[in-house]
Scaffold this motif. Structure first.
Motif, PDB file in Angstrom:
ATOM      1  N   ALA A  36      53.121  37.445  49.404  1.00 26.15           N
ATOM      2  CA  ALA A  36      52.242  38.579  50.266  1.00 26.15           C
ATOM      3  C   ALA A  36      51.336  39.303  49.483  1.00 26.15           C
ATOM      4  CB  ALA A  36      53.331  39.346  50.935  1.00 26.15           C
ATOM      5  N   ALA A  37      51.041  38.926  48.318  1.00 21.29           N
ATOM      6  CA  ALA A  37      50.067  39.599  47.247  1.00 21.29           C
ATOM      7  C   ALA A  37      49.017  40.180  48.048  1.00 21.29           C
ATOM      8  CB  ALA A  37      49.747  38.827  46.056  1.00 21.29           C
ATOM      9  N   THR A  38      48.856  41.468  47.907  1.00 18.70           N
ATOM     10  CA  THR A  38      47.407  42.199  48.350  1.00 18.70           C
ATOM     11  C   THR A  38      46.307  41.719  47.471  1.00 18.70           C
ATOM     12  OG1 THR A  38      48.722  44.222  48.794  1.00 18.70           O
ATOM     13  CG2 THR A  38      46.463  44.564  48.797  1.00 18.70           C
ATOM     14  N   PRO A  39      45.337  41.312  48.638  1.00 12.34           N
ATOM     15  CA  PRO A  39      44.139  40.799  47.877  1.00 12.34           C
ATOM     16  C   PRO A  39      43.341  41.758  47.326  1.00 12.34           C
ATOM     17  CG  PRO A  39      44.165  40.179  50.193  1.00 12.34           C
ATOM     18  CD  PRO A  39      45.185  41.133  49.968  1.00 12.34           C
ATOM     19  N   ILE A  40      42.414  41.600  46.294  1.00 13.75           N
ATOM     20  CA  ILE A  40      41.607  42.467  45.542  1.00 13.75           C
ATOM     21  C   ILE A  40      40.129  42.095  45.584  1.00 13.75           C
ATOM     22  CG2 ILE A  40      40.972  43.865  43.321  1.00 13.75           C
ATOM     23  CD1 ILE A  40      43.724  43.192  42.397  1.00 13.75           C
ATOM     24  N   ASN A  41      39.330  42.653  46.390  1.00 20.93           N
ATOM     25  CA  ASN A  41      38.091  42.235  46.676  1.00 20.93           C
ATOM     26  C   ASN A  41      37.266  42.678  45.162  1.00 20.93           C
ATOM     27  OD1 ASN A  41      35.572  41.701  47.668  1.00 20.93           O
ATOM     28  ND2 ASN A  41      35.494  43.174  49.293  1.00 20.93           N
ATOM     29  N   LEU A  42      36.868  41.913  44.503  1.00 22.10           N
ATOM     30  CA  LEU A  42      36.105  42.025  43.123  1.00 22.10           C
ATOM     31  C   LEU A  42      34.684  42.016  43.343  1.00 22.10           C
ATOM     32  CD1 LEU A  42      38.037  40.281  40.344  1.00 22.10           C
ATOM     33  CD2 LEU A  42      38.172  42.554  41.094  1.00 22.10           C
ATOM     34  N   PHE A  75      49.315  41.694  43.278  1.00 17.13           N
ATOM     35  CA  PHE A  75      47.872  42.019  43.867  1.00 17.13           C
ATOM     36  C   PHE A  75      47.439  40.452  43.380  1.00 17.13           C
ATOM     37  CE2 PHE A  75      49.180  46.061  43.208  1.00 17.13           C
ATOM     38  CZ  PHE A  75      48.539  46.709  44.377  1.00 17.13           C
ATOM     39  N   ARG A  76      46.547  39.977  44.123  1.00 24.66           N
ATOM     40  CA  ARG A  76      45.667  38.642  44.040  1.00 24.66           C
ATOM     41  C   ARG A  76      44.270  38.723  43.872  1.00 24.66           C
ATOM     42  NH1 ARG A  76      46.879  36.461  48.675  1.00 24.66           N
ATOM     43  NH2 ARG A  76      44.933  36.886  49.449  1.00 24.66           N
ATOM     44  N   PHE A  77      43.691  38.158  42.797  1.00 20.51           N
ATOM     45  CA  PHE A  77      42.089  38.098  42.781  1.00 20.51           C
ATOM     46  C   PHE A  77      41.819  36.737  42.410  1.00 20.51           C
ATOM     47  CE2 PHE A  77      43.619  39.638  38.764  1.00 20.51           C
ATOM     48  CZ  PHE A  77      42.691  38.977  38.000  1.00 20.51           C
ATOM     49  N   THR A  78      40.472  36.428  42.894  1.00 19.49           N
ATOM     50  CA  THR A  78      40.058  35.001  42.722  1.00 19.49           C
ATOM     51  C   THR A  78      38.699  35.290  42.057  1.00 19.49           C
ATOM     52  OG1 THR A  78      41.038  34.006  44.502  1.00 19.49           O
ATOM     53  CG2 THR A  78      39.080  32.991  43.634  1.00 19.49           C
ATOM     54  N   LEU A  79      38.371  34.673  40.891  1.00 19.93           N
ATOM     55  CA  LEU A  79      37.090  34.535  40.141  1.00 19.93           C
ATOM     56  C   LEU A  79      36.507  33.277  40.355  1.00 19.93           C
ATOM     57  CD1 LEU A  79      38.477  35.853  36.642  1.00 19.93           C
ATOM     58  CD2 LEU A  79      37.441  37.166  38.500  1.00 19.93           C
ATOM     59  N   ALA A 107      49.451  37.044  36.026  1.00 23.04           N
ATOM     60  CA  ALA A 107      49.753  35.996  36.083  1.00 23.04           C
ATOM     61  C   ALA A 107      49.069  34.912  36.683  1.00 23.04           C
ATOM     62  CB  ALA A 107      51.289  36.027  36.970  1.00 23.04           C
ATOM     63  N   SER A 108      49.210  33.621  36.283  1.00 23.66           N
ATOM     64  CA  SER A 108      48.366  32.675  36.905  1.00 23.66           C
ATOM     65  C   SER A 108      49.003  31.919  38.132  1.00 23.66           C
ATOM     66  CB  SER A 108      47.873  31.808  35.730  1.00 23.66           C
ATOM     67  OG  SER A 108      48.777  31.018  35.386  1.00 23.66           O
ATOM     68  N   SER A 109      50.115  32.233  38.443  1.00 26.64           N
ATOM     69  CA  SER A 109      51.085  31.541  39.360  1.00 26.64           C
ATOM     70  C   SER A 109      52.177  32.656  39.830  1.00 26.64           C
ATOM     71  CB  SER A 109      51.770  30.301  39.072  1.00 26.64           C
ATOM     72  OG  SER A 109      52.889  30.478  38.201  1.00 26.64           O
ATOM     73  N   CYS A 110      52.757  32.294  40.895  1.00 25.07           N
ATOM     74  CA  CYS A 110      53.735  33.005  41.288  1.00 25.07           C
ATOM     75  C   CYS A 110      54.956  32.790  40.662  1.00 25.07           C
ATOM     76  CB  CYS A 110      54.149  32.812  42.887  1.00 25.07           C
ATOM     77  SG  CYS A 110      52.596  33.314  43.947  1.00 25.07           S
TER      78      CYS A 110
END
Length: 186
Positions: A36-42, A75-79, A107-110
């Protein structure tokens, strides 16, 4: 009615910037689990401020830089390209400094946080003071050069500590060369 009649979990976002949900009869931060990580809008800006709270959360991952675990939030972000990513819990004039001992890690995984960063990169931080920022005491800062992909930023505490904390996230695209980190006070 979360766990008892009349107990509500929110909305609290207006007051604290943190949302809570009722999970098995207990009010927990909505990003209490990695799933349920909150997305970070980079894409919005090179600097993003996050409001986080671990109060009421459970512990899912043990930080690689801290032997004792504490509740954590994700929190989760995608590059989409190789980027230098920096995050801290220092706060500023608009974002109050947390009065508790934070731990911040990438972290790169859960399931497993990375444990062996390249030289000059910090994947996990218990106390920024140990990284050359003596005035920063129990606040935390991480820095990494990351390839395209999805990553997680995790806020936890030392020795079971919990609370609210502002998290500043900064990112900047980098080429294929070597990136050198300089320690600069906030």
């Amino acid at each position: 009615n979360c766990g008892a009649c009349g107990v509500t979990c929110g909305p609290t976002a207006a007051a604290t910037g943190v949302t809570y949900a009722c999970v098995t009869g207990t009010c927990r931060p909505s990003n209490d689990t990695c799933a349920a990580a909150t997305p970070i809008n980079l894409a919005a800006s090179p600097e993003v401020w996050l409001n986080a709270a671990t109060t009421g959360a459970t512990q899912d991952l043990t930080p690689p830089c801290r032997a004792t675990a504490a509740p954590d939030v994700f929190f989760r972000f995608t590059l989409t390209q190789r980027e230098a990513v920096y995050a801290d819990t220092f706060g500023d004039a608009l974002h109050a400094t947390p009065p508790w001992d934070t731990v911040l890690f990438l972290a790169s995984s859960c399931s497993t946080p990375p444990t062996s960063p390249p030289a000059r990169e910090v994947y996990c931080s218990d106390d920024a003071a140990t990284q050359g920022c003596s005035a920063d005491g129990t606040r935390s800062q991480v820095f990494a050069v990351l390839n395209p992909g999805t990553y997680y930023l995790v806020l936890s505490g030392a020795s079971g500590a919990t609370g609210r904390a502002p998290i500043r996230v900064q990112h900047l695209p980098v080429g294929n060369g070597v990136v050198t980190r300089a320690v600069v006070p906030p």
